[in-house]
Design an enzyme around this catalytic site. Structure first.
Site, short mmCIF file in Angstrom:
data_model
loop_
_atom_site.label_atom_id
_atom_site.label_comp_id
_atom_site.label_asym_id
_atom_site.label_seq_id
_atom_site.Cartn_x
_atom_site.Cartn_y
_atom_site.Cartn_z
CD GLN A 1 -3.21 -4.77 6.64
OE1 GLN A 1 -3.14 -3.81 5.89
NE2 GLN A 1 -3.84 -5.89 6.29
CG ASP B 1 -9.62 -0.07 4.93
OD1 ASP B 1 -9.41 -0.31 3.72
OD2 ASP B 1 -8.81 -0.33 5.83
CE LYS C 1 -3.78 -2.52 2.11
NZ LYS C 1 -4.39 -3.01 3.34
#
Ligand code: NDP
Length: 284
Positions: A98, A121, A54
């Protein structure tokens, strides 16, 4: 057979190119760029790779990124404090936590502590709720990427029978809602679904997101169906496999995503996209 492939890498490159152009423009005009913070707790191997990928993806399009790597024994309070700091940090437009988090940390509490305006997200209940109601929101990156791929290939969704295999909050449910918004007739299947094969065999579009290698066989698929394979499964041989038995299903499908090179690249791309959207919103 190549003309049947839904090439996630290709669609990704196109969208990342568009993001880069816009970020360059912002840099030249205002010398500020979107910023993404990734928070990683512990040393889970795959998570470290995801976060690294990422970061690289951000660099390639000019998005500022910072990584916060915390030790496995980080307390929930310390993690919440960091998120609070990032929520208030001006140069950060997106915060990515994460997953998975270590067991002693309450994942829901942590995800809910991210400012919904920086929840790139799309996991915060405010964004999930907005998606449910059809209001503007950050859409979870994987299902968002799936829809972008379908759009890129001009695959008709309206009026089609779409079967989503899997009902997780991050893939299955939002994928089903997005397909419903595009006027598909949607069925969601899960581990308790009866007559799964029959349901699948009536689908014009299948989105497989269950995490079971090669689960969807050609015998379960209708001739001409469009197959989106979200699964990422590591085989004993070390190779990656999707949830769909690609080698056999491809001949029956009209279009199909490979693993790797299908949904995966799109997930990161939509994270970049959401970060750019968050920045644009912050300056509008
Ligand atoms: P989860 O484990 O959260 O959910 C799996 C879902 O599949 C559950 O709803 C479960 O049903 C259902 N399921 C499991 N086994 C069966 C079965 N035998 N028959 C029918 N349904 C079944 O997974 P995720 O949604 O997080 O991920 C799914 C897959 O997608 C994984 O392989 C993951 O690695 C991959 N993934 C890939 C991404 C990408 O970028 N390409 C991004 C995110 C995920 P029930 O609810 O009844 O338990």
């Amino acid at each position: 057979m190549d003309d049947k492939i839904i090439d996630g890498k290709l669609v990704s490159e196109k969208i990342r190119g568009e993001i880069k152009i816009r970020v360059d423009e912002l840099k030249n005009n205002s010398s500020s760029v979107p910023g993404l913070a990734a928070v990683l707790v512990g040393d889970d191997g795959p998570s470290q790779i995801y976060v690294r990928n990422k970061r690289k993806a951000c660099e390639n399009v000019g998005i500022y990124s910072e990584e916060h790597k915390l030790p496995e024994d980080t307390s929930e309070d310390d993690l919440l404090n960091l998120i609070n700091k990032l929520n208030n940090q001006k140069n950060i437009n997106g915060i990515l936590i994460q997953l998975p988090l270590p067991k002693h940390i309450n994942e829901t509490k942590v995800l809910n502590s991210v400012n919904p305006d920086k929840d790139v997200d799309g996991f915060h209940p405010v964004n999930a709720g907005n998606l449910f109601e059809g209001k503007p929101s950050f859409i979870a990156c994987t299902p968002h990427g799936i829809v972008k791929m379908l759009e890129h290939y001009k695959i008709e969704i309206e009026g089609k029978n779409a079967v989503v295999l899997g009902r997780s909050n991050i893939v299955g449910k939002p994928a089903a809602i997005l397909l419903l918004q595009k006027n598909a007739t949607v069925t969601i299947c899960h581990s308790r679904t009866k007559n799964l094969e029959k349901v699948l065999s009536e689908a014009d579009i299948i989105v497989a997101a269950i995490g079971r290698a090669n689960f969807v066989k050609d015998s379960m698929v209708k001739e001409g169906a469009v197959i989106i394979d979200v699964g990422i499964n590591r085989l004993d041989t070390g190779k990656l496999a999707g949830d769909v038995d690609f080698q056999n299903v491809i001949s029956k499908s009209s279009m199909i995503t490979p693993v790797p090179g299908g949904v995966g690249p799109m997930t990161i791309t939509m994270l970049l996209w959401n970060t750019l959207q968050s920045f644009e919103k912050s300056i509008s």
